[in-house]
Design a protein around this motif. Structure first.
Motif, PDB file in Angstrom:
ATOM      1  N   TYR A 170      32.528  38.721  45.656  1.00 23.08           N
ATOM      2  CA  TYR A 170      32.748  37.269  45.687  1.00 23.08           C
ATOM      3  C   TYR A 170      34.120  36.917  46.232  1.00 23.08           C
ATOM      4  CZ  TYR A 170      35.591  36.721  41.406  1.00 23.08           C
ATOM      5  OH  TYR A 170      36.587  36.771  40.474  1.00 23.08           O
ATOM      6  N   TYR A 171      35.059  37.851  46.080  1.00 27.94           N
ATOM      7  CA  TYR A 171      36.395  37.620  46.627  1.00 27.94           C
ATOM      8  C   TYR A 171      36.321  37.469  48.145  1.00 27.94           C
ATOM      9  CZ  TYR A 171      41.502  38.186  46.046  1.00 27.94           C
ATOM     10  OH  TYR A 171      42.846  37.994  45.983  1.00 27.94           O
ATOM     11  N   SER A 172      35.435  38.238  48.776  1.00 24.44           N
ATOM     12  CA  SER A 172      35.372  38.152  50.240  1.00 24.44           C
ATOM     13  C   SER A 172      34.666  36.875  50.688  1.00 24.44           C
ATOM     14  CB  SER A 172      34.714  39.395  50.837  1.00 24.44           C
ATOM     15  OG  SER A 172      33.466  39.586  50.284  1.00 24.44           O
TER      16      SER A 172
ATOM     17  N   GLY B 156      50.260  44.739  47.586  1.00 22.45           N
ATOM     18  CA  GLY B 156      49.200  44.121  48.375  1.00 22.45           C
ATOM     19  C   GLY B 156      47.999  43.835  47.492  1.00 22.45           C
ATOM     20  N   SER B 157      47.716  44.771  46.602  1.00 23.57           N
ATOM     21  CA  SER B 157      46.600  44.578  45.697  1.00 23.57           C
ATOM     22  C   SER B 157      46.903  43.458  44.709  1.00 23.57           C
ATOM     23  CB  SER B 157      46.354  45.890  44.967  1.00 23.57           C
ATOM     24  OG  SER B 157      45.447  45.710  43.945  1.00 23.57           O
ATOM     25  N   SER B 158      48.161  43.418  44.242  1.00 17.00           N
ATOM     26  CA  SER B 158      48.448  42.451  43.185  1.00 17.00           C
ATOM     27  C   SER B 158      48.670  41.046  43.727  1.00 17.00           C
ATOM     28  CB  SER B 158      49.626  42.939  42.344  1.00 17.00           C
ATOM     29  OG  SER B 158      50.806  42.874  43.082  1.00 17.00           O
ATOM     30  N   VAL B 159      49.329  40.914  44.875  1.00 14.45           N
ATOM     31  CA  VAL B 159      49.537  39.569  45.418  1.00 14.45           C
ATOM     32  C   VAL B 159      48.253  39.120  46.103  1.00 14.45           C
ATOM     33  CG1 VAL B 159      50.818  38.185  47.076  1.00 14.45           C
ATOM     34  CG2 VAL B 159      51.985  39.956  45.774  1.00 14.45           C
ATOM     35  N   GLY B 160      47.587  38.163  45.485  1.00 15.68           N
ATOM     36  CA  GLY B 160      46.314  37.714  46.045  1.00 15.68           C
ATOM     37  C   GLY B 160      46.138  36.232  45.793  1.00 15.68           C
ATOM     38  N   LEU B 161      44.894  35.799  45.842  1.00 23.39           N
ATOM     39  CA  LEU B 161      44.647  34.365  45.671  1.00 23.39           C
ATOM     40  C   LEU B 161      45.114  33.880  44.302  1.00 23.39           C
ATOM     41  CD1 LEU B 161      41.188  34.381  47.404  1.00 23.39           C
ATOM     42  CD2 LEU B 161      43.306  33.389  48.283  1.00 23.39           C
ATOM     43  N   GLY B 162      45.060  34.775  43.315  1.00 29.37           N
ATOM     44  CA  GLY B 162      45.515  34.407  41.972  1.00 29.37           C
ATOM     45  C   GLY B 162      46.959  33.930  41.968  1.00 29.37           C
ATOM     46  N   ASN B 163      47.797  34.587  42.766  1.00 31.06           N
ATOM     47  CA  ASN B 163      49.201  34.168  42.839  1.00 31.06           C
ATOM     48  C   ASN B 163      49.327  32.792  43.469  1.00 31.06           C
ATOM     49  OD1 ASN B 163      48.947  37.088  42.912  1.00 31.06           O
ATOM     50  ND2 ASN B 163      51.161  37.074  42.870  1.00 31.06           N
TER      51      ASN B 163
ATOM     52  N   PHE C  47      47.050  40.755  33.823  1.00 30.81           N
ATOM     53  CA  PHE C  47      46.028  41.750  34.112  1.00 30.81           C
ATOM     54  C   PHE C  47      45.376  41.557  35.450  1.00 30.81           C
ATOM     55  CE2 PHE C  47      43.947  44.947  31.696  1.00 30.81           C
ATOM     56  CZ  PHE C  47      44.936  45.164  30.783  1.00 30.81           C
ATOM     57  N   PHE C  48      44.978  40.305  35.698  1.00 32.75           N
ATOM     58  CA  PHE C  48      44.265  40.024  36.947  1.00 32.75           C
ATOM     59  C   PHE C  48      45.202  40.246  38.121  1.00 32.75           C
ATOM     60  CE2 PHE C  48      42.589  37.374  40.358  1.00 32.75           C
ATOM     61  CZ  PHE C  48      41.270  37.788  40.370  1.00 32.75           C
ATOM     62  N   THR C  49      46.424  39.743  37.993  1.00 36.76           N
ATOM     63  CA  THR C  49      47.297  39.810  39.159  1.00 36.76           C
ATOM     64  C   THR C  49      47.745  41.240  39.422  1.00 36.76           C
ATOM     65  OG1 THR C  49      49.165  38.825  40.297  1.00 36.76           O
ATOM     66  CG2 THR C  49      49.438  39.187  37.963  1.00 36.76           C
TER      67      THR C  49
HETATM   68  N1  TRP Z   1      45.334  40.645  42.164  1.00 34.40           N
HETATM   69  C1  TRP Z   1      44.535  39.893  43.084  1.00 34.40           C
HETATM   70  C2  TRP Z   1      44.825  38.396  42.935  1.00 34.40           C
HETATM   71  O1  TRP Z   1      45.742  38.008  42.290  1.00 34.40           O
HETATM   72  C3  TRP Z   1      43.076  40.155  42.956  1.00 34.40           C
HETATM   73  C4  TRP Z   1      42.760  41.583  42.750  1.00 34.40           C
HETATM   74  C5  TRP Z   1      42.952  42.598  43.615  1.00 34.40           C
HETATM   75  C6  TRP Z   1      42.246  42.140  41.579  1.00 34.40           C
HETATM   76  N2  TRP Z   1      42.570  43.782  43.039  1.00 34.40           N
HETATM   77  C7  TRP Z   1      42.142  43.515  41.798  1.00 34.40           C
HETATM   78  C8  TRP Z   1      41.883  41.609  40.373  1.00 34.40           C
HETATM   79  C9  TRP Z   1      41.669  44.343  40.807  1.00 34.40           C
HETATM   80  C10 TRP Z   1      41.405  42.439  39.401  1.00 34.40           C
HETATM   81  C11 TRP Z   1      41.320  43.795  39.592  1.00 34.40           C
HETATM   82  O2  TRP Z   1      44.132  37.579  43.493  1.00 34.40           O
END
Ligand code: TRP
Length: 455
Positions: free
Chosen positions: A110-112, A23-30, A231-233
């Motif tokens: 800013y994500y929110s 849940g944390s990793s799948v986000g807007l970046g994906n 890293f980000f994802t």
């Molecule tokens: N991984 C998320 C994305 O891909 C964003 C995210 C959630 C994130 N937790 C994080 C990015 C911690 C960096 C660190 O959008």
């Protein structure tokens, strides 16, 4: 004194930890970065390269975060401090934890705001406000939204409240329950969208676009992008995984769990990519990356196709759920820290954090809309938070965790917690952490900084 259980509670089983980490990793970046990145930098070749980066750099660092978090069963600041002190190192290593949780808090703010845009589109899809609009009109719709700070304020506030509500409760009733509900919803929507993509007749060309091997497109820039994105994802470098690991069961195997998270995240990213590319191709539009893809190209593409309003709505629902589970993760480390440091209730801690982050988000959204002069160092508050966190804090956090686990902490303690099946695997892990991970992440850091300053 080591604790047997975290005072925040624990996951009901190992799978919920995996769901939460996903849940944390799948986000807007994906959604708005990965598909285009793959198409531009070599298709299948990029995916292979990305998997290598993940296995050699991101996975070892994630394993280190899990080991430190689960061993201490406390928030990242205390976990790092405790581990450093018991290895005879300075207690000031805790600053790494402090910076990490602060970074998560900043990204959250800013994500929110962006999640608020998603919610607005979700409602626009329901009421068919985007039906029949072309690219120009949809761009205008999007720009009007960015300028409408009151509207954004409403959505942003609603989203922050939702996160506060989930995090205010103990892990069993809050995080655990939310992940067990939201992640299956996300998978279900993804499969429905894939079914829709299959009916458009562009599924095969999209598969070719994403997966055909173009080795000639792979260069140093592709390597940097693959590393940075992994890293980000995977949400590394800000203590999210460390905080989540504190609620993990003692006997759960760490290495397979972490590898599963990386593989599932990539799989989900590829499936989302397939949906995105198919839909854009079926509407005969051009692929681009970033907010323009999600907020201009995709709504136009969806609403042009038969049944597109319904599936466009589902797509934004998927984006909203993905953003919600990511945002929740970003605020957890700071919440855990406040409750454990000051003995506050979770509700009190997360309310304070939520209000502060909300305020920062409000400044960010006004800096994009009605107060364009709200600038610091020449860029809008929104961009400033985005740039400093992703370019500075994330890589620095990753390097610090790798150096800490690789060079400073007690090897016996780490490998005992990790409990790998063979000692040579443990040596491989330590070697990757000591040499490969810090130099690779250091390289991204320097290159990104150089690019940000000189281009
Ligand atoms: N991984 C998320 C994305 O891909 C964003 C995210 C959630 C994130 N937790 C994080 C990015 C911690 C960096 C660190 O959008």
């Amino acid at each position: 004194m080591r604790q047997m259980l975290s005072m925040q509670g624990s996951w009901s089983n190992r799978w919920v930890f995996i769901l939460a980490a996903m849940g944390s990793s799948v986000g807007l970046g994906n959604i708005w970065l990965f598909p285009i990145m793959v198409g531009q930098y070599g298709g299948g070749a990029f995916i292979l390269l990305y998997l290598c980066c993940m296995l050699l750099v991101a996975v070892p660092i994630m394993m280190a975060e899990v080991v430190i978090g689960r061993h201490a069963r406390q928030n990242p600041v205390n976990a790092i401090e405790g581990a450093a002190v018991s290895a005879g190192a300075s207690r000031h290593w805790r600053l790494v934890g402090v910076l990490a949780i602060f970074c998560g808090f900043l990204i959250f703010s800013y994500y929110s705001v962006v999640a608020g845009w998603v919610l607005h589109y979700l409602v626009a899809m329901i009421f068919g406000q985007l039906n029949g609009l072309g690219v120009d009109q949809t761009s205008r719709f999007f720009n009007a939204l960015l300028a409408d700070s009151q509207m954004l304020l409403l959505w942003h506030s609603l989203f922050v409240l939702l996160v506060i509500w989930v995090l205010a409760q103990r892990v069993e009733r809050g995080l655990d329950r939310a992940m067990r509900f939201l992640m299956p919803v996300l998978f279900l929507m993804l499969f429905m969208l894939l079914g829709f993509a299959l009916t458009t007749g562009e599924f095969v060309p999209a598969t070719e676009y994403l997966f055909n091997f173009h080795l000639q497109d792979i260069g140093w820039d592709a390597v940097l992008i693959a590393l940075g994105h992994s890293f980000f994802t995977l949400a590394l470098g800000v203590g999210v995984i460390m905080a989540y690991s504190a609620y993990m069961g003692k006997g759960d195997a760490i290495a397979p769990t972490v590898i599963a998270i990386g593989v599932f995240d990539t799989l989900v990213a590829m499936l989302i990519g397939l949906v995105v590319v198919t839909v854009v191709m079926a509407a005969q539009m051009e692929l681009r990356s970033g907010p323009g893809l999600l907020f201009v190209t995709l709504p136009v593409a969806f609403t042009q196709l038969p049944g597109g309003q319904v599936f466009g709505f589902l797509f934004f629902l998927l984006a909203a759920v993905a953003a919600l589970t990511s945002a929740i993760s970003l605020l957890e480390p700071a919440t855990a820290w406040l409750t454990e440091r000051f003995r506050w209730s979770r509700a009190r801690a997360v309310s304070l954090l939520g209000v502060l982050a909300w305020g920062l988000g409000v400044a960010a959204l006004y800096s994009l809309g009605q107060l364009p002069d709200l600038k610091l160092l020449g860029v809008s508050i929104f961009d400033l938070i985005d740039i400093t966190t992703t370019i500075l804090f994330l890589p620095l956090g990753g390097i610090a965790v790798a150096v800490l686990a690789g060079w400073v902490l007690d090897k016996e303690v780490l490998t005992a917690e990790l409990a790998l099946s063979s000692p040579s695997l443990a040596s491989l892990w330590l070697w990757l952490l000591r040499f490969i991970a810090p130099s690779a992440v250091g390289l991204i850091f320097v290159m990104n900084l150089y690019n940000a300053l000189y281009s």
